[in-house]
Scaffold this active site. Structure first.
Site, short mmCIF file in Angstrom:
data_model
loop_
_atom_site.label_atom_id
_atom_site.label_comp_id
_atom_site.label_asym_id
_atom_site.label_seq_id
_atom_site.Cartn_x
_atom_site.Cartn_y
_atom_site.Cartn_z
NE ARG A 48 -5.57 9.75 22.54
CZ ARG A 48 -6.04 10.92 22.99
NH1 ARG A 48 -6.75 11.69 22.19
NH2 ARG A 48 -5.77 11.32 24.22
CE1 TYR A 102 -9.81 -4.72 1.65
CE2 TYR A 102 -10.78 -3.46 3.42
CZ TYR A 102 -9.94 -4.45 2.99
OH TYR A 102 -9.22 -5.16 3.90
CG ASP A 174 -9.76 2.67 -0.75
OD1 ASP A 174 -8.57 2.72 -1.10
OD2 ASP A 174 -10.21 1.82 0.04
CE LYS A 199 -4.20 -4.18 2.00
NZ LYS A 199 -5.56 -3.72 1.74
C1 LIG Z 1 -6.66 -3.35 2.51
C2 LIG Z 1 -7.57 -2.30 2.01
C3 LIG Z 1 -8.25 -1.45 2.89
C4 LIG Z 1 -8.18 -1.58 4.40
O1 LIG Z 1 -6.89 -1.39 4.87
P1 LIG Z 1 -6.34 -2.03 6.24
O2 LIG Z 1 -4.97 -1.48 6.31
O3 LIG Z 1 -6.42 -3.52 6.10
O4 LIG Z 1 -7.23 -1.56 7.35
C5 LIG Z 1 -9.07 -0.47 2.35
N1 LIG Z 1 -9.22 -0.35 1.02
C6 LIG Z 1 -8.59 -1.17 0.14
C7 LIG Z 1 -8.82 -0.97 -1.31
C8 LIG Z 1 -7.75 -2.16 0.60
O5 LIG Z 1 -7.14 -2.97 -0.27
#
Ligand SMILES: *Cc1c(COP(=O)(O)O)cnc(C)c1O
Length: 391
Positions: A48, A102, A174, A199
């Site tokens: 952690r 998102y 993001d 992703k």
């Molecule tokens: C999937 C996604 C998230 C969140 O990610 P998790 O791993 O599901 O918590 C945030 N931003 C975008 C653009 C995403 O596609």
């Protein structure tokens, strides 16, 4: 040798390796220990604290990939988003966010921030002036997402970076949809880069993780909160993510190429009304995308002609599966109206330009001719259903 200054695939393969001094194995050994004997009390290793050998190695790789000084890996993309956002805000502060976000981030903002005494505004549009219009005296953070989900709009990185410097605000992106292969926002003056590593970084639909990269100073600020929130990633998954990142450059470039191919094919198809892909010259922000991206990405969206039933089309696909997530090596589709944006009202969806017949397409690494054959057979199948139903 300064490995972190090397080219993309060299960074993917080598930066941050945990060296196996004893056996000289080709890959990083996996350290599952949650407890480490003190050599000297200055280094207290604990999962952690984000400083186990595998965590430290992977953080170096991600920092190098995003041209950042430092990075941290989290247990999910949302752990990364929530920790990074809250690290720069306290009660009384304000954050400006891009209107197309998102879904999970939108929920986090609208359901949690008020509890901390933090206020927020969403932009009306996506031009730099739309962001500036929302800035208040107490605005501390501007948060963007480009390319956006699901319409693949492009926000101007350099303009947002400049705006934030002018007002002394932290700029945050993001960068999930682009991946570090296609876009490095820090080069354009953005301060903090966030990824859902679930992703493209993971890429095989078997890892849930998140990452944040920035300067040492900002990452230290994020770390102070991260160790209290406790959103670290298990070392086994850290190790798997390191393995996935070795082929990220190859995977994403193949996905870029396939997505361009599919976008051009769909764009010229009589059954398709509209295609949203920044790699198409008719995309309204094609030139901006060209300026700030190395590749246009593996995500696109399209609308079927009104005479086709979008739900029936998705059911008729065989190779391409309907699925919630994205960015895997396998191609998937989803209907934003029925999934990611189902909680929005019909009028809110309409305002955002999301039609019921819109289909989001995460293009994988399959051979494009096989993807095209699948789409052709699905269109043929639903066309027959339509005619049969008429009799
Ligand atoms: C999937 C996604 C998230 C969140 O990610 P998790 O791993 O599901 O918590 C945030 N931003 C975008 C653009 C995403 O596609």
């Amino acid at each position: 040798m300064k490995l972190h200054k090397k080219g993309l695939n060299t960074i993917c393969t080598h930066v941050g390796e945990v060296v196996d001094e004893k056996y000289k194995g080709a890959i990083s050994p996996l350290y599952m220990s949650t407890s480490y004997a003190f050599d000297d009390v200055d280094v207290k290793r604990y999962p952690r604290y984000f400083n186990t050998p595998n965590q430290e190695g992977l953080c170096k790789k991600i920092a190098a990939l995003e041209h950042a000084e430092a990075a941290l890996i989290f247990g999910s993309g949302m752990a990364a988003v929530s920790t990074a956002v809250l690290a720069f805000l306290r009660a009384g502060d304000h954050i400006v966010l891009q209107k197309t976000l998102y879904g999970g981030t939108y929920n986090f903002v609208t359901e949690e921030l008020e509890k901390f005494g933090i206020s927020y505004s969403f932009t009306e549009g996506l031009r730099p002036a739309d962001f500036e219009a929302q800035v208040q005296e107490n605005t501390k953070v501007v948060y963007i997402e480009t390319p956006s989900n699901p319409l693949l709009t492009i926000t101007d990185l350099e303009a947002i970076g400049t705006l934030c410097k002018k007002h002394g605000m932290v700029s945050m992106i993001d960068n999930t949809f682009a991946s570090p292969v296609n876009q490095n926002p820090i080069d354009f003056g953005i301060d903090v880069v966030i990824h859902s590593a679930t992703k493209y970084m993971g890429g095989h639909s078997d890892i849930c993780a998140g990452a944040v990269a920035s300067t040492k100073e900002y990452m230290d600020c994020i770390f102070q909160l991260a160790k209290n929130f406790g959103g670290s990633l298990s070392d086994y998954t850290v190790w798997l993510l390191e393995r996935s990142l070795k082929t990220m450059g190859l995977r994403v470039k193949a996905q870029n190429e396939n997505a361009q191919h599919m976008a051009e094919y769909l764009n010229g198809h009589e059954a398709i009304a509209k295609v949203y892909y920044p790699g198409l010259p008719e995309h309204p922000d094609h030139e901006l995308a060209k300026k700030q991206m190395h590749g246009f990405g593996g995500m696109l969206s399209f609308e079927l002609d009104a005479q086709y039933d979008a739900a029936a089309f998705q059911k008729a696909l065989q190779l391409i599966k309907s699925s919630m997530s994205l960015a895997g090596v396998e191609s998937t589709v989803l209907s934003p109206t029925q999934t990611s944006h189902s909680l929005l009202s019909a009028s809110e969806r309409q305002k955002q330009g999301i039609k019921d017949e819109l289909i989001r397409f995460s293009v994988g690494i399959e051979e494009p001719e096989d993807l095209i054959a699948d789409i052709e057979q699905a269109l043929k199948k639903i066309a027959t259903t339509r005619i049969t139903a008429a009799y």
